[in-house]
Design an enzyme around this catalytic site. Sequence first.
Site, short mmCIF file in Angstrom:
data_model
loop_
_atom_site.label_atom_id
_atom_site.label_comp_id
_atom_site.label_asym_id
_atom_site.label_seq_id
_atom_site.Cartn_x
_atom_site.Cartn_y
_atom_site.Cartn_z
N LEU A 39 -7.44 8.65 11.18
CA LEU A 39 -7.28 6.92 11.29
C LEU A 39 -6.14 6.86 10.63
CD1 LEU A 39 -10.97 6.28 9.92
CD2 LEU A 39 -9.82 5.99 12.74
N ARG A 57 -22.86 15.59 -9.30
CA ARG A 57 -22.75 15.80 -9.97
C ARG A 57 -20.53 15.51 -10.15
NH1 ARG A 57 -25.30 19.92 -8.82
NH2 ARG A 57 -27.66 20.07 -9.86
N ILE A 110 -16.25 3.04 11.95
CA ILE A 110 -15.77 3.84 12.46
C ILE A 110 -15.37 4.71 11.40
CG2 ILE A 110 -13.64 5.22 13.61
CD1 ILE A 110 -13.94 2.74 15.11
N HIS A 159 -5.87 5.99 -1.52
CA HIS A 159 -5.02 6.84 -1.18
C HIS A 159 -5.36 8.03 -2.12
CE1 HIS A 159 -4.31 5.63 3.21
NE2 HIS A 159 -3.77 5.21 2.51
N ASP A 203 -8.42 -3.88 7.40
CA ASP A 203 -7.61 -2.84 7.92
C ASP A 203 -6.81 -3.19 9.02
OD1 ASP A 203 -5.35 -1.17 6.67
OD2 ASP A 203 -7.45 0.74 6.90
N GLU A 220 1.20 -1.44 0.31
CA GLU A 220 -0.29 -0.61 0.47
C GLU A 220 1.10 1.27 0.19
OE1 GLU A 220 -2.26 1.03 3.90
OE2 GLU A 220 -4.08 1.71 2.30
N HIS A 242 -9.96 0.28 0.29
CA HIS A 242 -10.78 0.77 1.48
C HIS A 242 -11.58 1.98 0.85
CE1 HIS A 242 -7.48 3.45 2.48
NE2 HIS A 242 -6.39 2.70 2.58
N ASN A 257 -12.45 5.70 2.07
CA ASN A 257 -11.41 5.99 3.02
C ASN A 257 -10.24 7.07 1.85
OD1 ASN A 257 -12.68 3.29 4.97
ND2 ASN A 257 -12.31 5.40 5.33
N HIS A 270 -0.04 7.78 5.94
CA HIS A 270 1.32 6.78 5.93
C HIS A 270 2.01 8.18 5.82
CE1 HIS A 270 -0.36 3.65 3.17
NE2 HIS A 270 -1.35 4.52 3.39
ZN ZN Z 1 -5.18 3.41 3.29
#
Ligand code: ZN
Length: 390
Positions: free
Chosen positions: A311, A226, A249, A194, A273, A130, A215, A218, A142
């Site tokens: 998170l 639109r 969450i 990401h 995760d 990832e 994910h 997220n 990260h």
């Molecule tokens: Zn991630």
Amino acid sequence: MLCIQRATLLTPDEQIDDGVLLIDRGRIVAIGDAAHIGVPADAEIIDAGGLIVAPGFIDLQLNGAFGEDFTWAPESIWRVAEGLPRWGVTGFLPTIITSPLQKVAQAQETLEAGPPSGWRGSIPLGLHCEGPFLNPQKKGAHNPAYLRAPALEDVAAWTPDQHVRLVTLAPELEGALELVQTLAQRGVVVSAGHSMANYEQARAAFAAGVRYGTHLFNAMPPLEHREPGLPGALLHATEVTVGVIPDGIHVHPAIVALAWAAKGPSRLSVVTDAMAALGMPPGRYQIADHEVFVTEDARGVNVARLASGTLAGSVLSMDEALRRLILYTGCTLGQALATITSTPADLLGIGRERGRLRAGAWADLVFLTPTIEVVRTMIAGVTCYVREES
Ligand code: ZN
């Protein structure tokens, strides 16, 4: 020969009542109901006592557990794997997040070296890298110091043979689509995540070979009516599977239900995760070189955040994820099971070997109570976990 009988089998495509499984040398050799499967006289019998028997769970995104973080300490993979059967996990992708590329190489070496002698545990099916080719605007937990521009030479050794199975990247970065094509041709599953990709950029990524979304919702732009963006494209594309973290969450339960309605059991993959605090009390932990604070929220759920509040993975176990998916969507147990068995196995291209109860597949099994608690976990026909009677 091993025989499991009096089981309610969820394959998970179908349910077989009074089911029988015959296992030889770690693999399922016959499956059916008691009226149709003959049990050899010398078979060792396990009486399931009517419990549900399902394929073992497969987690495509796991950062660590038991205080260990795979990115910080790749050599902890085998030790952590020994403890995962308690949650029904029989296969997983150790996830290496954005860090110096040397960390991925160390994780590859750890898997190449194989387990220590006498080891028994959940099978690492290859790495999930990832990063580090992520969008700095959606870096999440990260470390931005290690984010990199996509470069083919950086991934020269990222192949399934060298234990890299899934790569999450931001497809809108310059040069990313070339990476997508190269990795996909090698048989590595490429995922968008990401990322700030808009709808058109996401469609171009799918055309280049992206088949997964890391994910969903997220670390990506929001879904707008639109401007559907990456989440809208992921929900709309029938050929793409999405990962969802149903801990209540990361994504609101109603949005989990909407994603479920859009994708269904064969295109929604529940992941945990989970990070180092899985199986541990609240406290201070690590993800890569970031400190993570794990606290209990008002509902008694453990939450992992950086000091900034971002998170940093979850503290969700796979069996809890299964229960929550059913709670949030109202789906059947069989459907929910597909999202952590056959669906991830199919995505990885190992759906004939794992993720289903079928003749020829490995006997990776979970015994569940009607309230979906893990009672026993078997890997390649060997019992690796049995719940202690309370
Ligand atoms: Zn991630």
